[in-house]
Structure formats: C-alpha cells, structure tokens
Motif scaffolding. Structure first.
Motif, short mmCIF file in Angstrom:
data_model
loop_
_atom_site.label_atom_id
_atom_site.label_comp_id
_atom_site.label_asym_id
_atom_site.label_seq_id
_atom_site.Cartn_x
_atom_site.Cartn_y
_atom_site.Cartn_z
N VAL A 269 0.84 -1.20 0.00
CA VAL A 269 0.00 0.00 0.00
C VAL A 269 0.87 1.25 0.00
CG1 VAL A 269 -1.59 1.36 1.42
CG2 VAL A 269 -2.01 -1.08 1.08
N ARG A 270 1.88 1.27 0.85
CA ARG A 270 2.74 2.45 0.95
C ARG A 270 3.61 2.61 -0.29
NH1 ARG A 270 6.32 2.83 5.40
NH2 ARG A 270 5.97 5.08 5.41
N GLU B 238 11.19 -2.69 -2.69
CA GLU B 238 10.38 -1.82 -3.54
C GLU B 238 9.85 -0.62 -2.75
OE1 GLU B 238 7.70 -4.57 -1.45
OE2 GLU B 238 9.57 -4.86 -2.55
N LEU B 239 9.57 -0.81 -1.46
CA LEU B 239 9.12 0.30 -0.62
C LEU B 239 10.25 1.29 -0.39
CD1 LEU B 239 7.16 1.80 1.20
CD2 LEU B 239 7.67 0.15 3.03
N GLU C 195 12.77 1.87 -2.35
CA GLU C 195 13.01 2.57 -3.61
C GLU C 195 11.92 3.60 -3.88
OE1 GLU C 195 14.29 4.01 -7.17
OE2 GLU C 195 15.38 2.93 -5.63
N ALA C 196 10.65 3.25 -3.61
CA ALA C 196 9.55 4.20 -3.83
C ALA C 196 9.68 5.40 -2.90
CB ALA C 196 8.21 3.51 -3.60
N GLY C 197 10.08 5.17 -1.66
CA GLY C 197 10.28 6.26 -0.72
C GLY C 197 11.41 7.17 -1.16
N ARG C 198 12.48 6.58 -1.68
CA ARG C 198 13.61 7.37 -2.18
C ARG C 198 13.18 8.22 -3.37
NH1 ARG C 198 16.07 7.96 -6.24
NH2 ARG C 198 15.09 6.17 -7.24
#
Length: 199
Positions: A63-64, A123-124, A126-129
C-alpha cells in the motif's frame, strides 16, 4: 481444487485488497486491522489474502509503495509540465497539496507511519527514495538557473516541512478548509524570497 489464477486475476485481487487495506489502516491504524477483517471486507475466506501476500506487513508495504510511487509521479509530471524554471516550484507545490487532499488515506500512511524497513521490501525503500527525490529536484533546477542559492536537499526539506505542516493541521481540523493551500502559497513565496542569490 482451486482454480488456476492468471496474472490479471492476481493483480486485480491485490489491487482490491490494497484499496480496502489502505482505508482500514488509515482509519484504525495498522495494528488494529486483522487479516480476517481484510478478508471480510472483500467477502472472501480468512485464508484467501495469504495466497497473495505473506502477511499484514507485506500488505502495508505494498500500500505504501503504491502511494509513494503515485505521489512521485504526480510531482514529476508537475515539474516536467511547468512552462518556466520559476514555475516548477509552484507546480510541484500545487501537485503536492492536491495529492494530499485527494488521497488523504494514502498520504497519512505515507508520512504519518514509521514502518520498520528491512530487506524484505526493497520496492518500498526505492519508492520512498523516489518520492523524496521529487521534493528537491525542482530546487536543483532553480539553483542551476541561478534563481535560488543554497543546498537543494536542505531547501527541499524546508519546503516539505512547511507544506506537510499546514496540510496536517488542516486535516486535523486545526485550520479551516482551504487554509493549507493559501498558507502553502504564502510560505513558499516568503521562503523563495529569502533564498534568492544576494537576499
């Protein structure tokens, strides 16, 4: 014998489960939500979600991850679509505020939650970065053009903190509707003036 699931079947169910989880996590807090409750939301057996996700933390991470990527896409599109280098900051700021109020559950889970990160959810990370990078990319544009002076990362964090602050205050009912956007614009103008070369 369970039917064989196609990639489309898997993707569709994961999307539906994540949508239900996003709302419940934001409303009740992740700790209060159970896998059984998530299954009931979709009208499936309690064990069905385990066919698609390892556990609740896996769902929360998905979700995040989706939230951070959608957020980053919105800000990247705004930056790329700006007609001038000066317009990039305003466009990104508007996109930030729009995303927050159009996706309040997503926004809350992205920034108001400290989920332990480990190698299980790269993946979380990387998405946050990626999302973080969008908050300073437009500043780098202005610094490179000589329109702003200073460390782009630090300046981006300053604008982020100010924008996040007014959004959270309005979402909590501490500011009237629409105040966050107005204050965001005024704070951005004031910060921008102070960060111009020679200011």
């Amino acid at each position: 014998m369970p039917r064989v699931l196609t990639e489309t079947d898997v993707a569709d169910f994961r999307e539906r489960l994540c949508a239900a989880a996003e709302r419940l996590f934001a409303e009740q807090g992740p700790d209060a939500v159970t896998m059984r409750q998530l299954a009931a939301e979709l009208g499936v057996s309690p064990m069905t979600p385990y066919r698609y996700f390892q556990d609740k933390d896996d769902i929360l991470a998905a979700v995040r991850t989706s939230g951070f990527n959608r957020f980053a896409e919105a800000l990247e599109k705004a930056r790329e679509g700006a007609a001038s280098v000066r317009g990039k900051g305003a466009a990104v700021g508007d996109a930030y505020v729009d995303f927050a109020f159009e996706n309040p559950h997503t926004y809350k889970l992205m920034f108001d939650l400290n989920q332990p990160l480990d190698g299980n959810h790269p993946e979380l990370i990387e998405a946050g970065r990626r999302a973080h990078d969008t908050m300073s990319a437009w500043v780098k544009d202005l610094v490179a053009a000589g329109e702003m002076a200073g460390d782009p990362e630090e300046i981006g964090t300053m604008f982020w903190a100010a924008t996040h602050g007014v959004i959270v205050l309005e979402m909590a009912g501490k500011l009237p509707p629409g105040a966050a956007r107005n204050l965001h614009d005024r704070i951005g103008t004031a910060l921008g003036k102070g960060l111009r070369p020679g200011a």
